[in-house]
Design an enzyme around this catalytic site. Sequence first.
Site, short mmCIF file in Angstrom:
data_model
loop_
_atom_site.label_atom_id
_atom_site.label_comp_id
_atom_site.label_asym_id
_atom_site.label_seq_id
_atom_site.Cartn_x
_atom_site.Cartn_y
_atom_site.Cartn_z
N ASP A 248 -32.72 116.81 -46.32
CA ASP A 248 -33.71 116.04 -47.06
C ASP A 248 -34.98 116.85 -47.25
O ASP A 248 -35.57 117.34 -46.29
CB ASP A 248 -34.03 114.74 -46.31
CG ASP A 248 -35.02 113.88 -47.06
OD1 ASP A 248 -34.58 113.02 -47.84
OD2 ASP A 248 -36.25 114.06 -46.87
N HIS B 146 -40.54 109.22 -54.96
CA HIS B 146 -41.11 109.32 -53.62
C HIS B 146 -42.00 108.14 -53.24
O HIS B 146 -41.98 107.68 -52.09
CB HIS B 146 -41.91 110.63 -53.49
CG HIS B 146 -41.99 111.14 -52.09
ND1 HIS B 146 -42.04 112.48 -51.79
CD2 HIS B 146 -42.04 110.50 -50.90
CE1 HIS B 146 -42.12 112.64 -50.47
NE2 HIS B 146 -42.13 111.45 -49.91
#
Length: 313
Positions: A89, A152
Amino acid sequence: MNQKNHNKGIKRREFLKTSAAFAGTAMFMGMGTSRLFGATGLPEVSIENVTLNNGVKMPILGFGTYGLNGEVCKDSVADAISMGYRLLDTATVYRNEEFVGAGIKQSGIKREELFITSKVWVDDSGYEKAKKAFQTSLDKLGTDYLDLYLIHRPRGDVKGSWKAMEELYKEGKIRAIGVSNFEPHQLDDLMAGFDVTPAVNQIESHAFFQQNKAHAYMKPHKIQMEAWAPLAEGRNGLFTNETLAAIGKKYNKSNAQVSLRWHYQRGIIAIPRSSQNAHRMENLNIFDFELTESDMRTIAPLDLNKTQFPEWS
């Protein structure tokens, strides 16, 4: 590293020196697993793959890279892959995608064996900007597709970004698309105007902020919950918490391992991060024990129902 964090690291390493946990045989999961063979002294490990709402399989335990950079990031990624991690990630705002890509290259593992996630930042929100940011991420990572791409934060031109991501998804450049830090009403708003339901919502979740309401909301919508900071980065004394330690003592496991096992048994993907091999190895070794219902009930009251990262609010 400051003295407080140094002490936390010592406490975890002291556990590793005395633990017999690594001598056990890893438990194999039944629902589509990746059998992983590390060269690090770990027993054979099998990390279960959860199936996302579009049929894509994603490892339930991965390696986070927030805060890692430069050679440390590159080496950490390469070493994590050698241990058996397959989910990696990163994000544009972490400013480390090129080092994650270098670590992947250094590992020698085939691209198709990995599950790579990145995220579009607020400054790049909007249709055109998101497409450009996505290509920049691909270039830095050294790949021609992503397994998962997330918005995000729910700020800026979210719908413009999602439109771009839907197109990239339908073109096959992203295997799954999702979001991060979205609350239920923000998910509702997004889903009302588009065809593709987010596959993942990556949010803060750990023993002190369990996100039960968010989790309950996502389940019927088939949105997979993923936990960032699953160990709270050690905040609020997670690594020395007496409740977690008492549970861990029964299984010869650390507070970190109990915490990650707790996520796993709730069906939540976790992406702990560490720059230290011993900690990465420790975080992988959670599949040879099982928390009882009583253990799970004992952890539940630790929930403070508030973020431990107010600087992100």
